[in-house]
Design an enzyme around this catalytic site. Structure first.
Site, PDB file in Angstrom:
ATOM      1  N   TYR A 100       1.076  -0.955  -0.130  1.00 17.33           N
ATOM      2  CA  TYR A 100      -0.393  -0.092  -0.012  1.00 17.33           C
ATOM      3  C   TYR A 100       0.963   1.318   0.137  1.00 17.33           C
ATOM      4  CZ  TYR A 100      -3.997   2.647   1.194  1.00 17.33           C
ATOM      5  OH  TYR A 100      -4.853   4.190   1.615  1.00 17.33           O
ATOM      6  N   ASN A 103       1.917   3.506   2.241  1.00 16.94           N
ATOM      7  CA  ASN A 103       2.270   3.764   3.447  1.00 16.94           C
ATOM      8  C   ASN A 103       3.312   3.293   3.184  1.00 16.94           C
ATOM      9  OD1 ASN A 103       0.548   1.454   4.194  1.00 16.94           O
ATOM     10  ND2 ASN A 103       0.023   3.024   6.040  1.00 16.94           N
ATOM     11  N   LYS A 104       3.491   1.788   2.327  1.00 21.11           N
ATOM     12  CA  LYS A 104       4.581   1.480   2.927  1.00 21.11           C
ATOM     13  C   LYS A 104       6.305   1.481   2.658  1.00 21.11           C
ATOM     14  CE  LYS A 104       2.438  -1.741   4.953  1.00 21.11           C
ATOM     15  NZ  LYS A 104       0.894  -1.552   4.702  1.00 21.11           N
ATOM     16  N   GLN A 105       7.334   1.158   2.594  1.00 24.33           N
ATOM     17  CA  GLN A 105       8.401   1.653   2.529  1.00 24.33           C
ATOM     18  C   GLN A 105       8.525   1.412   0.753  1.00 24.33           C
ATOM     19  OE1 GLN A 105       7.673  -0.646   4.404  1.00 24.33           O
ATOM     20  NE2 GLN A 105       9.626  -0.829   6.468  1.00 24.33           N
TER      21      GLN A 105
END
Ligand code: PLP
Length: 389
Positions: free
Chosen positions: A182, A184-186
């Site tokens: 998603y 917001n991930k790294q």
């Protein structure tokens, strides 16, 4: 003077490299199950040091495929953590399994391995642990417990791409690991996920499950109940391009966390900062979560969150306890007090804006706003000395 631009809670790191990769898919005629997916999977396997990687449409889909592929006994129970994103427990419920929550270690926010053996019953068939906020779960100890009790070991590593323990990457721990991408991930694929494993049969079953239970790709022979959990070529190309930049992205995120750590030092008696280093393990910075000290309650923390948001600072209470979510209360009868460490931490943690490109000026603005609002939102006596986790 106009108000400064809001600072988002999270933001993906997208460059010309990613835009070109996605555009090149658009110039082809292959939009699903093509070369970009193969490239993405090869890079994931390499990064995690495993034999197999299976790209899927979300982190939830990755975990669901793993749980299904392990063929766990119907009505079995699975030991897991109540301090996580709800999907880590939902994938068990999808399969008719009962999540058996075990409280966390409040120092790490991860499942407390010292509490697991007491929770094992004849119905326990697996442990599903989570690398919370990118901090590795205690995998070596979890492996010992799983082996001693003949349990499957599932890694929810959705938040931890790039982390490691003793040099072994997250993704290579457990029978299989699930990652989520998603935005917001790294790294992101827009929406997407991946299963990593050294188990060839499990990987093959997951490939079949993501593609409607087909025996062989491209054929219309369906040997099991499957899903459409495929990852499109556009998403896979974005993911492969992000993986090319993973090391730089992780460095930038680690640097942002150090900046926060230093900028928040004068407030270290008022809030707890996440630790910068871990013994024999490397964290992959997913979010920057502060913890308010014990006199603070959920009401005080929420008031602080509201005040920061009113100043244009993206923040969120991470995580609410899973067992106290309405679905889990209703279906399993959980009530307050069931997992006190988890509940206490869940009432007092707050995620601050965090992403690879966050600037020093933005961090300073967040810290200034905290300095302004902490005293007005705090309970009466908030002088407890704190250390880092
Ligand atoms: C710990 C954890 N598990 C599972 C998931 C589910 O991933 P997705 O949202 O890609 O389905 C997430 C995503 O936020 C997560 O943080």
């Amino acid at each position: 003077m106009s108000a400064p631009a809001p600072i988002p809670l999270s933001q993906p790191s997208i460059t010309a490299h990613e835009r070109e990769a996605v555009a090149s898919v658009m110039q082809s005629t292959r939009l699903s199950m093509g070369p970009a997916l193969e490239r993405f999977e090869a890079k994931m396997a390499e990064h995690c040091g495993v034999d197999h990687a299976v790209g899927v449409s979300s982190g939830t889909a990755a975990l669901h495929c793993i749980v299904r592929a392990l063929n766990l006994p119907e009505s079995g129970t699975v030991i897991t953590t109540p301090y996580s994103f709800v999907a880590s427990a939902n994938v068990l419920v999808y399969e008719g399994l009962t999540p058996q929550f075990v409280d966390i270690d409040p120092a790490t926010y991860n499942i407390d391995p010292a509490r697991i053996e007491a929770a094992i019953t004849p119905d326990t068939c697996a442990i599903l642990a989570v690398d919370v906020f990118g901090r590795p779960a205690p995998w070596p100890r979890l492996r010992e417990i799983a082996d001693a009790h003949n349990l499957a070991l599932i890694a929810d590593s959705c938040e931890a791409l790039g982390a490691s323990i003793g040099g072994t990457p997250i993704g290579a721990w457990g029978d299989a690991a699930g990652f989520g991408f998603y935005p917001n991930k790294q790294i992101t694929t827009g929406e997407g996920g991946c299963i990593t494993t050294n188990d060839a049969a499990l990987a093959e079953t997951c490939r079949s499950l993501r593609n409607q239970g087909r025996a062989t790709r491209g054929q219309m022979r369906h040997v099991r109940l499957g899903y459409n959990y495929r990852l499109s070529e556009l998403n896979a190309a974005l993911g492969a391009a992000q993986l090319d930049r993973l090391d730089d992205i992780l460095k930038a995120r680690a640097c942002a966390s150090t900046r926060y750590h230093e900028a928040l030092a004068p407030l270290s008696n008022t809030l707890r900062r996440p630790s910068q280093t871990l013994a024999n393990a490397k964290r992959s910075w997913f979010v920057y979560v502060i913890e308010l000290p014990a006199p603070w309650t959920r009401t005080h923390r929420d008031a602080l969150c509201d005040a920061l948001q009113a100043d244009g600072i993206g923040c969120a209470p991470y995580f609410p306890a899973i067992h106290l979510q309405p679905l889990y209360r209703e279906r399993f009868g959980f009530r307050e007090g069931a997992f006190p460490h988890c509940e206490s931490v869940a009432a007092r943690t707050l995620a601050l804006p965090f992403f690879a490109e966050i600037t020093e000026t933005q961090i300073r603005r967040v810290v200034d706003a905290l300095r302004t609002h902490l005293p007005t939102c705090a309970p009466e006596s908030n002088t407890m000395p704190l250390s880092t986790s």
